[in-house]
Design a protein around this motif. Structure first.
Motif, PDB file in Angstrom:
ATOM      1  N   GLU A 187     -38.529   4.158 -20.656  1.00 51.55           N
ATOM      2  CA  GLU A 187     -38.067   4.554 -19.541  1.00 51.55           C
ATOM      3  C   GLU A 187     -36.451   4.411 -19.615  1.00 51.55           C
ATOM      4  OE1 GLU A 187     -39.151   1.980 -16.308  1.00 51.55           O
ATOM      5  OE2 GLU A 187     -41.199   2.648 -16.450  1.00 51.55           O
ATOM      6  N   LYS A 188     -35.796   4.091 -20.929  1.00 50.16           N
ATOM      7  CA  LYS A 188     -34.566   4.281 -20.885  1.00 50.16           C
ATOM      8  C   LYS A 188     -34.125   4.774 -22.346  1.00 50.16           C
ATOM      9  CE  LYS A 188     -34.848  -0.522 -23.220  1.00 50.16           C
ATOM     10  NZ  LYS A 188     -34.105  -1.979 -23.017  1.00 50.16           N
ATOM     11  N   ASN A 189     -32.904   5.088 -22.794  1.00 52.17           N
ATOM     12  CA  ASN A 189     -32.555   5.854 -23.914  1.00 52.17           C
ATOM     13  C   ASN A 189     -32.856   4.854 -25.198  1.00 52.17           C
ATOM     14  OD1 ASN A 189     -31.530   7.860 -22.412  1.00 52.17           O
ATOM     15  ND2 ASN A 189     -29.403   7.360 -23.015  1.00 52.17           N
ATOM     16  N   ASP A 198     -40.610   0.321 -27.486  1.00 53.28           N
ATOM     17  CA  ASP A 198     -39.860   1.805 -27.360  1.00 53.28           C
ATOM     18  C   ASP A 198     -39.332   2.347 -28.542  1.00 53.28           C
ATOM     19  OD1 ASP A 198     -39.831   0.959 -24.416  1.00 53.28           O
ATOM     20  OD2 ASP A 198     -37.673   0.682 -24.256  1.00 53.28           O
ATOM     21  N   LYS A 246     -34.020  11.420 -21.907  1.00 56.55           N
ATOM     22  CA  LYS A 246     -35.087  11.971 -21.117  1.00 56.55           C
ATOM     23  C   LYS A 246     -35.619  13.474 -21.702  1.00 56.55           C
ATOM     24  CE  LYS A 246     -35.951  13.454 -16.266  1.00 56.55           C
ATOM     25  NZ  LYS A 246     -35.343  13.636 -14.784  1.00 56.55           N
TER      26      LYS A 246
END
Length: 269
Positions: A187-189, A198, A246
């Motif tokens: 959900e984040k870079n 991630d 994103k």
């Protein structure tokens, strides 16, 4: 030759593990070949030194001690073996071979090795057992000139192709199974230095694109992963900033590209 009951019990023990470790892989090799190699190399589970090491497959440590995945934990044992370098004469040597915490780990390391090393590329997703084991032998796995026939005799005698359905379709097609990313989308870079799930989501996508070897899904975005991210961004027409934000995540999620047949080549053992 091992007794009939020993043979049957060994195959019953090995076959489910070979199937389980092959199932779900985008890059796979035939369980029938794996099982036959386990039978051949461990003498149907009767070689005491190999069985103490859970080493049903004779994979050498290698000078570079390459980790193809996470199954091998750097354990090893020394033993004598025979090699045939000129196609005619066998010589006795002593070498270091990989030892494992479990037989399942040994089989997983075998599949990881074949999926990672480009010298075995002709064996990948190959539905014909003879072509598969020939590619494995020619890739440097074994030096015996009779190795292919030995393995195929075991495959045929014990009808081991019955275990191949987990990776092959009933119609005999070679389409790669549909596999979804097993990691949760970030959900984040994600960028250089990112670790954990991630990082693995991004690395899985890069492997799927053929830009990273399977063993490279280690949960750390290092220099190799960063370079692969920029290459993927370039191919997708995105800014080559090495940051999976994103837009890059969306592109990674919607593009389905099969892994490169070459991948990254490990040093030969």
């Amino acid at each position: 030759m091992a007794e009939k009951k020993q043979v049957e019990d060994f195959i019953k023990k090995i076959a489910p593990m070979a199937q389980a470790k092959a199932a779900g892989r985008v890059i796979w090799t035939l369980p029938s070949v794996c099982i036959a190699q386990c039978c051949c190399e461990s003498a149907y589970g009767t070689n005491p030194k190999m069985m103490r090491a859970n080493a049903v497959l004779g994979i050498k440590v290698g000078k570079s001690r390459v980790h193809f995945g996470t199954a091998w934990k750097d354990k090893a044992y020394s033993t004598k073996t025979k090699e045939c370098y000129d196609g005619k004469t066998y010589v006795n040597i002593t070498d270091m071979f990989r030892a494992y915490d479990s037989i399942a780990d040994a089989i997983e390391d075998y599949y990881d090795m074949l999926a990672s090393c480009s010298r075995y590329s002709a064996a990948r997703n190959q539905t014909d057992p003879r072509k598969c084991i020939t590619a494995i032998k020619n890739g440097g796995y074994a030096t015996s000139p009779t190795y292919v026939n030995t393995i195929m005799n075991i495959v045929s005698r014990y009808n081991l192709t019955q275990f191949d359905s987990v990776v092959t379709k009933k119609d005999g097609s070679t389409d790669t199974p549909s596999v979804h990313n097993p990691y949760t989308e970030p959900e984040k870079n994600v960028g250089h230095g990112t670790t954990g799930q991630d990082a693995k989501w991004v690395q899985w996508c890069l492997w799927r694109f053929g830009l990273l070897e399977e063993a490279g899904i280690d949960g750390i975005i290092g220099s190799k992963s960063l370079s692969a991210i920029k290459t993927a961004q370039a191919r997708l027409g995105l800014a080559q900033d090495g940051i999976v934000g994103k837009n890059t995540r969306k592109a990674f999620s919607t593009v389905t590209v099969q892994p490169s047949a070459s991948c990254y080549e490990h040093q030969a053992m």
